[in-house]
Every structure is written in structure tokens, then in C-alpha cells.
Design an enzyme around this catalytic site. Sequence first.
Site, mmCIF file in Angstrom:
data_model
loop_
_atom_site.group_PDB
_atom_site.id
_atom_site.type_symbol
_atom_site.label_atom_id
_atom_site.label_comp_id
_atom_site.label_asym_id
_atom_site.label_seq_id
_atom_site.Cartn_x
_atom_site.Cartn_y
_atom_site.Cartn_z
ATOM 1 N N HIS A 1 0.829 -1.201 0.000
ATOM 2 C CA HIS A 1 0.000 0.000 0.000
ATOM 3 C C HIS A 1 0.869 1.259 0.000
ATOM 4 O O HIS A 1 0.490 2.277 -0.537
ATOM 5 C CB HIS A 1 -0.896 0.052 1.242
ATOM 6 C CG HIS A 1 -1.929 -1.020 1.276
ATOM 7 N ND1 HIS A 1 -3.016 -1.050 0.427
ATOM 8 C CD2 HIS A 1 -2.040 -2.112 2.057
ATOM 9 C CE1 HIS A 1 -3.748 -2.116 0.687
ATOM 10 N NE2 HIS A 1 -3.183 -2.776 1.676
ATOM 11 N N HIS B 1 4.811 6.745 7.039
ATOM 12 C CA HIS B 1 4.557 6.222 5.701
ATOM 13 C C HIS B 1 4.073 7.349 4.803
ATOM 14 O O HIS B 1 3.770 8.446 5.273
ATOM 15 C CB HIS B 1 3.544 5.076 5.772
ATOM 16 C CG HIS B 1 2.226 5.498 6.339
ATOM 17 N ND1 HIS B 1 1.923 5.410 7.676
ATOM 18 C CD2 HIS B 1 1.137 6.060 5.757
ATOM 19 C CE1 HIS B 1 0.704 5.863 7.890
ATOM 20 N NE2 HIS B 1 0.213 6.277 6.746
ATOM 21 N N HIS C 1 1.754 8.906 1.355
ATOM 22 C CA HIS C 1 0.587 8.833 0.483
ATOM 23 C C HIS C 1 0.833 9.732 -0.719
ATOM 24 O O HIS C 1 1.204 10.890 -0.557
ATOM 25 C CB HIS C 1 -0.671 9.327 1.200
ATOM 26 C CG HIS C 1 -1.095 8.455 2.334
ATOM 27 N ND1 HIS C 1 -1.893 7.348 2.173
ATOM 28 C CD2 HIS C 1 -0.812 8.528 3.651
ATOM 29 C CE1 HIS C 1 -2.089 6.781 3.354
ATOM 30 N NE2 HIS C 1 -1.449 7.468 4.271
ATOM 31 N N HIS D 1 2.608 10.526 6.925
ATOM 32 C CA HIS D 1 1.905 10.339 8.203
ATOM 33 C C HIS D 1 2.894 9.771 9.215
ATOM 34 O O HIS D 1 3.395 8.659 9.041
ATOM 35 C CB HIS D 1 0.718 9.388 8.043
ATOM 36 C CG HIS D 1 -0.441 10.003 7.328
ATOM 37 N ND1 HIS D 1 -1.525 9.283 6.899
ATOM 38 C CD2 HIS D 1 -0.679 11.294 6.993
ATOM 39 C CE1 HIS D 1 -2.391 10.100 6.324
ATOM 40 N NE2 HIS D 1 -1.899 11.333 6.356
#
Length: 171
Positions: free
Chosen positions: A89, A114, A116, A133
Site C-alpha cells: 500500500h 509512511h 501517500h 503520516h
Amino acid sequence: MYRRHLIKGLVALGACRICVQAAQATSAHWGYTGPVGPEHWADLDKKNFVCSAGTQQSPIDINSAVKADIPHIAIGWHKGGGNMVNNGHTIQINMPQGSTLTRGDRVYELVQFHFHAPSEHHVAGKSFPLEVHFVHKDTQSGTLGVLGVFLTPGATNASFAALAAAFPELP
Ligand SMILES: [Zn+2]
């Protein structure tokens, strides 16, 4: 501060699906589209019940911020360490103990951070190329405190460049 050119803003203390996994041992397969997309997350695993029952969902579009009297937030992160993984992801860096975020008298331990791409959160409808994040866990209650930061292209940030050069391509 060297991050000034790269970091555009402090977003929120909130939680995304990847953040929530920091508090859970396992989770059913999920995604961002189709039968495993956000509208089905609550049905995929009973642990995801908040996805359909919650009333303060993240991500949000910040378009009417108001000044608030909230406890002071202080970052006490240590450089280096950690274990980088591609979990299918995102690229996630699991951190060793010792880095903290304090919010008033509450202390949160940095568990992982992580990325995004593009950002999950928006400001006045605007998306950002990248959002980080930083997932912390309250040392007393175990609840999460997530610090979101938008990144935009600009002058090279040596720390981020070194990190990005090591991003694993495959899970
Ligand atoms: Zn996230």
C-alpha cells in the site's frame, strides 16, 4: 530549518487506514478502489467498524480552519534507525523506540511513518503530491496520534533524497 523548502504544512492529528493498522495485529486485504475500496472497508473486517460508524472521519478537506486553544505539540525525534518496508500500500518505515511527540502532558511514541501519493488530505480542495503520516502511540492509553505533513517539489532535501533512494520497489 532544512525542511522548510519541502514541507508545506502541518495537516492534522488524524488517522488513515494504514495508520489504524499500527494499532491492529491483522487486517483483511483492502484497497482504494472496487470491492475492497473505502465504501466497503467496514464490511471487510469487523475491526473496521469505525469506517462506517465514525463521525469524525479522516481524510478531510481543510477549508475553514479556526484558531483553537489546544495543548502545545513538541517533536522529539531521533535520526536514523528503523526498518523500511513496501507493504503493498505504501512505503513504511518502522521506527525503534525513543522518538516521541508530546501534546501537553501526553507522550506519544513514534511507531512508524509512511507516505501517500497524492495526499489524502486537502486544503481548500487542493491536493498535494505527497503526504507523510508520522504515526505515534500514546504511551499510557495506546491511542494513536498521527502527524500529517504535506510535501511539494522544491530544493533537494538530503534526508528525504537518501530515504527515497532506498525505497523498495516490490512488497
Ligand atoms: Zn496514512
